[in-house]
Design a protein around this motif. Sequence first.
Motif, PDB file in Angstrom:
ATOM      1  N   SER A 194      54.355   2.988  65.391  1.00  0.00           N
ATOM      2  CA  SER A 194      53.676   1.948  66.295  1.00  0.00           C
ATOM      3  C   SER A 194      54.877   1.542  67.465  1.00  0.00           C
ATOM      4  N   ARG A 239      46.971  -5.129  67.882  1.00  0.00           N
ATOM      5  CA  ARG A 239      48.252  -4.553  68.356  1.00  0.00           C
ATOM      6  C   ARG A 239      49.038  -4.999  67.142  1.00  0.00           C
ATOM      7  N   GLY A 279      53.669  -1.087  69.512  1.00  0.00           N
ATOM      8  CA  GLY A 279      53.001  -2.337  69.626  1.00  0.00           C
ATOM      9  C   GLY A 279      51.682  -2.239  70.477  1.00  0.00           C
ATOM     10  N   SER A 280      51.365  -1.123  71.043  1.00  0.00           N
ATOM     11  CA  SER A 280      50.244  -0.975  71.765  1.00  0.00           C
ATOM     12  C   SER A 280      49.045  -0.828  70.661  1.00  0.00           C
ATOM     13  N   PRO A 281      47.620  -0.696  71.161  1.00  0.00           N
ATOM     14  CA  PRO A 281      46.441  -0.636  70.476  1.00  0.00           C
ATOM     15  C   PRO A 281      46.263   0.966  69.732  1.00  0.00           C
ATOM     16  N   GLN A 308      39.237  -3.808  72.614  1.00  0.00           N
ATOM     17  CA  GLN A 308      40.645  -3.519  72.875  1.00  0.00           C
ATOM     18  C   GLN A 308      41.513  -2.940  71.934  1.00  0.00           C
ATOM     19  N   TYR A 361      44.324  -9.717  63.634  1.00  0.00           N
ATOM     20  CA  TYR A 361      44.224  -8.215  63.332  1.00  0.00           C
ATOM     21  C   TYR A 361      42.773  -7.788  62.776  1.00  0.00           C
TER      22      TYR A 361
END
Length: 408
Positions: A358, A335, A360-362, A332, A308
């Motif tokens: 969240s 995540r 799980g995406s950016p 990017q 992270y």
Amino acid sequence: MQQTNRLKPFFENINFEREDNTMVVNFGPQHPSAHGQMRLILELQGEEIVKSRPHIGYLHRGMEKMGENMIYNEFLPTTDRMDYIAATSNNYGYALAVEKLLGIEAPRRAEIIRTMLIELNRIISHLFWLATHALDVGAMSVFLYAFREREFALDLIEDYCGARLTHSAVRIGGVPLDLPDNWCEDLEKYLDILAIEIPKYEGLLTDNRIWRMRLENVGVIDNETAKSWGCTGPILRATGQKWDLRKEMPYGIYPELDFDVPIATAGDSFARYQVHMQEMRESSKILRQLVPMYKASPSQLMANEPQYISATKEDIMTQNYALMQHFVLVTQGMRPPRGEVYVATESPKGELGFMIVSDGSPYAYKMKLRAPSFWHTSILEEVLVGHQLADVVTIIGNLNVVFGEIDR
């Protein structure tokens, strides 16, 4: 005479007297005391306010939607623009929420530096409040003196991060920089000056007959009303409620610090003035405790979580894997795991909360911000009723609202 008779039916239909004798006026859209565009619709009975309705939205920027359409690190500098008088508090609240989502903690030295910055920012915010509020009421000298001390505090912030208003001085996982040489010594010199100047502000205001007439028994908010409207921070504490998230729900380094939570009981504008003044002293007390803690802390500034958090600049410049990882995180985004968090911190104005969902995406699937000024503007619907039109600017300035965090 004949012409007079022709006009008589016309005049008979005009009602010169109304039973309620009220008048509706627009107070705004403008920003006296509000630091942003607000419109108040006031219904007046002579000079007395009988109905008040705040209208907001003139400064709307879609801050929450921006947070859902930027990667997590990209959104952090945008939080500066909410309460731009206390930018570091917004940075910190958001970073803390993302760190909870990630399940990581900032290193000890980073947490100490963060606390130094947000407590210095609390003093800056309170000085700005005192200066502008006093100017609204007609006290010019206090405005000049308080801004002088605020500029010295901004010098310290600038020495650290290079900015004076929108600081971006915090990072998810820690802080970007260590304190400059002699920064702690400069901070202690500043606190010595502030300890001399705060009593001078009080000497100009506390027993000033005009100041007390304009503030005492004006904008009274009792404890039950404050809680029912969601008021926090100095507004709630001025009603006798000893509630401060740094004590009640401690976070960061605050459990190790010795400080008091100032309260007052009258609930009026003068009580809120007393709470603000005492809070500056308590922030100074906290900052003095942090200096030896900083000097004894390890040198690590960012959490060691490669998934992270980017590696140090030295590693990025010398290790191929660290460079690739940094490139991916910047382009990017991280995540985080799926989940939902809400983290609240004690900003200078009250409870500042970030709710992040969240998937799980950016990008955050959902982001909601709990900004104290929003609730403190809402209560104008009740607190203005029964006051004179001349009291409106006093009460707005005393409630210390900033529209960057309202029209979000």
